[in-house]
Enzyme design. Structure first.
Site, short mmCIF file in Angstrom:
data_model
loop_
_atom_site.label_atom_id
_atom_site.label_comp_id
_atom_site.label_asym_id
_atom_site.label_seq_id
_atom_site.Cartn_x
_atom_site.Cartn_y
_atom_site.Cartn_z
N GLY A 12 0.84 -1.22 0.00
CA GLY A 12 0.00 0.00 0.00
C GLY A 12 0.86 1.25 0.00
O GLY A 12 1.39 1.63 1.05
N VAL A 15 0.03 8.00 0.21
CA VAL A 15 0.99 8.88 0.90
C VAL A 15 1.39 8.37 2.30
O VAL A 15 2.57 8.35 2.65
CB VAL A 15 0.42 10.31 1.02
CG1 VAL A 15 1.48 11.24 1.58
CG2 VAL A 15 -0.01 10.80 -0.34
N MET A 16 0.39 7.94 3.09
CA MET A 16 0.71 7.44 4.43
C MET A 16 1.68 6.26 4.35
O MET A 16 2.64 6.16 5.10
CB MET A 16 -0.56 6.96 5.15
CG MET A 16 -1.42 8.04 5.75
SD MET A 16 -0.72 8.77 7.23
CE MET A 16 -1.00 7.51 8.47
N ARG A 36 -0.71 -2.21 -5.61
CA ARG A 36 -1.54 -2.86 -6.63
C ARG A 36 -1.26 -2.28 -8.02
O ARG A 36 -1.19 -2.98 -9.00
CB ARG A 36 -3.01 -2.69 -6.25
CG ARG A 36 -3.95 -3.64 -6.93
CD ARG A 36 -5.32 -3.46 -6.40
NE ARG A 36 -5.68 -2.03 -6.32
CZ ARG A 36 -6.87 -1.57 -6.01
NH1 ARG A 36 -7.83 -2.42 -5.73
NH2 ARG A 36 -7.12 -0.30 -5.95
N ASN A 104 -6.81 2.25 9.12
CA ASN A 104 -7.91 2.56 10.04
C ASN A 104 -9.03 1.54 9.91
O ASN A 104 -10.18 1.90 9.63
CB ASN A 104 -8.46 3.96 9.73
CG ASN A 104 -7.74 5.04 10.50
OD1 ASN A 104 -7.18 4.80 11.56
ND2 ASN A 104 -7.76 6.25 9.96
N SER A 130 -1.55 6.79 14.35
CA SER A 130 -2.04 8.16 14.21
C SER A 130 -0.91 9.14 13.99
O SER A 130 0.18 8.99 14.55
CB SER A 130 -2.82 8.58 15.45
OG SER A 130 -3.14 9.95 15.34
N LYS A 185 -7.61 3.19 18.46
CA LYS A 185 -7.46 4.20 17.40
C LYS A 185 -8.81 4.82 17.04
O LYS A 185 -8.92 6.02 16.79
CB LYS A 185 -6.81 3.57 16.15
CG LYS A 185 -6.70 4.52 14.95
CD LYS A 185 -5.75 5.65 15.22
CE LYS A 185 -5.84 6.91 14.39
NZ LYS A 185 -6.23 6.93 13.05
N HIS A 188 -9.58 7.26 19.67
CA HIS A 188 -8.72 8.42 19.38
C HIS A 188 -9.39 9.31 18.34
O HIS A 188 -9.47 10.53 18.50
CB HIS A 188 -7.36 7.93 18.87
CG HIS A 188 -6.51 8.98 18.23
ND1 HIS A 188 -6.77 9.49 16.97
CD2 HIS A 188 -5.41 9.64 18.66
CE1 HIS A 188 -5.88 10.42 16.67
NE2 HIS A 188 -5.04 10.52 17.68
N ASN A 189 -9.90 8.70 17.28
CA ASN A 189 -10.51 9.49 16.21
C ASN A 189 -11.80 10.17 16.66
O ASN A 189 -12.11 11.28 16.24
CB ASN A 189 -10.76 8.62 14.98
CG ASN A 189 -9.49 8.43 14.17
OD1 ASN A 189 -8.39 8.49 14.73
ND2 ASN A 189 -9.60 8.20 12.89
N GLU A 192 -10.72 13.06 18.43
CA GLU A 192 -10.22 14.00 17.39
C GLU A 192 -11.40 14.78 16.77
O GLU A 192 -11.34 16.00 16.62
CB GLU A 192 -9.49 13.18 16.32
CG GLU A 192 -9.06 13.91 15.07
CD GLU A 192 -8.48 12.93 14.02
OE1 GLU A 192 -7.55 12.18 14.35
OE2 GLU A 192 -8.99 12.91 12.87
N TYR A 193 -12.49 14.06 16.45
CA TYR A 193 -13.68 14.72 15.88
C TYR A 193 -14.20 15.77 16.86
O TYR A 193 -14.55 16.88 16.47
CB TYR A 193 -14.78 13.68 15.65
CG TYR A 193 -14.79 13.00 14.30
CD1 TYR A 193 -13.65 12.42 13.78
CD2 TYR A 193 -15.97 12.92 13.56
CE1 TYR A 193 -13.68 11.77 12.55
CE2 TYR A 193 -16.01 12.28 12.33
CZ TYR A 193 -14.87 11.70 11.83
OH TYR A 193 -14.90 11.05 10.62
N ARG A 290 -21.00 17.05 11.38
CA ARG A 290 -20.50 16.90 10.00
C ARG A 290 -21.63 16.48 9.07
O ARG A 290 -21.76 17.01 7.96
CB ARG A 290 -19.37 15.85 9.94
CG ARG A 290 -18.14 16.30 10.68
CD ARG A 290 -16.95 15.41 10.31
NE ARG A 290 -15.82 15.66 11.18
CZ ARG A 290 -14.60 15.16 10.98
NH1 ARG A 290 -14.38 14.37 9.96
NH2 ARG A 290 -13.61 15.43 11.80
N HIS A 457 -43.27 -2.94 31.44
CA HIS A 457 -41.82 -3.18 31.42
C HIS A 457 -41.21 -3.21 32.82
O HIS A 457 -40.02 -3.45 32.95
CB HIS A 457 -41.12 -2.11 30.57
CG HIS A 457 -41.45 -2.22 29.11
ND1 HIS A 457 -41.17 -3.34 28.36
CD2 HIS A 457 -42.06 -1.36 28.26
CE1 HIS A 457 -41.58 -3.16 27.13
NE2 HIS A 457 -42.13 -1.97 27.04
#
Ligand code: 6PG
Length: 476
Positions: A12, A15-16, A36, A104, A130, A185, A188-189, A192-193, A290, A457
């Site tokens: 893969g 860029v990362m 690929r 991810n 990350s 992770k 973490h995200n 981050e959001y 978002r 209930h």
């Protein structure tokens, strides 16, 4: 001969992936790389100029060019692409070989893949990484999930490529078995959001209530970054706001469409919270903010129909705080939102780790998030201390008192925003969460009564043990 073979394989080269390979190679490890699309591999090899990086143009080539047992890192798009690569790799793998998914991936996929591959004698590891493109190259924060033995074996390599915490130790930890690394992770995200949304809300207030221009707001953030809010996200906010547009006049921020995209991890964390019954409203509202932003055309239409402008006119400039007071209001409100976002994230982690028996060391996460990752922040120093003493973070008295002391600022800011019809989903939900958590008598007794009325209930009582049901038709 094995000693001429590469230490590790890497699949893969987006860029990362490219940056991570360069990072690994620069630490003296040899890497055989595959993508690929062969042209991408070729182009990459031409540009990198490192004798530690060698190309492979098929998966069997890749497997033949690395040492056994094979250690192969995957950095491909989460989802089906990962399954496809695994399927294609399998004929070339033997018992004891290992795949490390550095992308991810959804932790549930990681659990499934771990199970399937373990049956074949292949080790599978879900590694949360990350730091974005820059972190991949210069040192990310790494949340390792999977086999402890595999971790011990590859620790030296992974340690060498990670960033450093406040004490100078590597931002790498073994989180737990199967999906634990990717779960961490994902949380973490989610945080981050929430942090990014809270920051954008502060910007919103400064822009639309205080009518500051981007460079003035950038100065506020640069100033905030000098105090307890010191963090990567606050720092880059000042940079983003200060950036001039190179296509037209003015600031770039004023030309960026207000529709925020997402790749999934933020919503997964909310789904996990809904599944295990953990309150995660702050992180979840950041996801919804978002989604809501995507309805641009509807927002434009409804803005014309609404009385928002009148409301704004009426409340304009009424008793607005001066710059010094404003700085405190914004600083306190962001701090409360940041701390509570971490607190909610850690509650979810604690719940998930207990359910999955992962044995996650929460304090270790506050340590490895101090460097390399997107949510790195000064406040993690405090949080590390608090996680060492209390599992349920909000019950830590020192932490609670600190947040409590800043709540009046957040309340004032939230009221100001409401009177200007300015939605601050993360900040207002931080207040909502805090106010709910300090109330010993919520109105949920009525919900219990209603549930029992229409569905038998049952409910519990405050004055005696047991489960009760009432015949509500009988109005005596
Ligand atoms: C990181 C980031 C990274 C990715 C975000 C973006 O820690 O390096 O979290 O993994 O940039 O997931 O996600 P969205 O596209 O959903 O904002």
């Amino acid at each position: 001969m094995d000693n001429q073979k590469a230490d590790i394989g890497f699949i893969g080269l987006a860029v990362m992936g490219q940056n991570l390979v360069q990072n690994i190679a620069s630490k003296g490890f040899s890497v055989a790389v595959y993508n690929r699309t062969a042209a991408i591999t070729r182009e990459y090899i031409e540009t990198v100029d490192s004798e530690n990086i060698s190309p492979a143009y098929s998966l069997s080539d890749l497997c033949n060019s690395i040492k056994s047992p094979k250690r192969i890192m995957l950095m491909v798009k989460a989802g089906e692409a990962v399954d496809e690569v695994i399927d294609q790799l399998l004929p070339n793998l033997h018992k004891g070989d290992a795949l490390l998914d550095m992308g991810n991936s959804n932790y549930k996929d990681t659990q499934r893949r771990t199970h399937q591959l373990t049956e074949k004698g292949i080790l599978y590891s879900g590694v949360g990484v990350s730091g974005g493109e820059e972190g991949a190259l210069n040192g990310p924060s790494i949340m390792f999930g999977g086999s402890k033995e595999l971790f011990t074996e590859v620790e030296a390599l992974i340690k060498s490529i990670s960033a450093m915490d406040f004490q100078g130790a590597a931002t790498l930890t073994y989180v737990g078995p199967d999906g634990a690394g990717h779960y961490a992770k994902m949380v973490h995200n989610g945080i981050e959001y929430a942090m990014m949304q809270a920051i954008s809300e502060a910007y919103f207030l400064l822009r639309d209530v205080f009518h500051k221009d981007p460079s003035e707001i950038a100065a506020v953030f640069a100033n905030l970054n000098e105090g307890p809010l010191n963090s990567y996200l606050i720092q880059i906010t000042a940079d983003v706001l200060n950036k001039r547009d190179d296509l037209t006049e003015g600031f770039l921020i004023d030309k960026i469409l207000d529709v925020a995209e997402q790749k999934g991890t933020g919503s997964w964390v909310s789904i996990s919270a809904l599944e295990n019954g953990t309150a995660l409203n702050i992180l979840t509202e950041a996801v919804f903010a978002r989604s809501l932003s995507a309805d641009k055309q509807t927002r434009i239409k409804l803005a014309e129909l609404s009385t928002k402008n009148e409301l704004e006119k009426n409340s304009r400039d009424k008793n607005l705080p001066d710059d010094k007071q404003l700085h405190k209001l914004v600083e306190d409100s962001l701090l409360v939102s940041f701390y509570l976002a971490f607190i909610q994230g850690f509650h979810l982690l604690a719940k998930a780790e207990a359910e999955n028996n992962w044995q996650i060391n929460l304090s270790e996460l506050t340590r490895i998030w101090q460097g390399g990752c997107i949510i790195r922040a000064e406040l993690l120093k405090d949080l590390k201390r608090y996680t060492e003493t209390k599992a349920v973070l909000i019950e830590n008295e020192e932490l609670f008192k600190m947040i409590n002391g800043k709540i009046p600022s957040l309340r004032e800011l939230a009221l100001m925003a409401t009177s200007h019809a300015l939605p601050l989903p993360v900040m207002q939900n931080s207040l909502l969460y805090f106010d709910s958590m300090i109330n010993p008598n919520l109105p949920t007794n009525l919900i219990q009564g209603l549930r029992d009325y229409f569905g038998a209930h049952t409910y519990k009582r405050t004055d005696r043990e047991g489960i009760f049901h009432t015949n509500w038709d009988d109005q005596n």
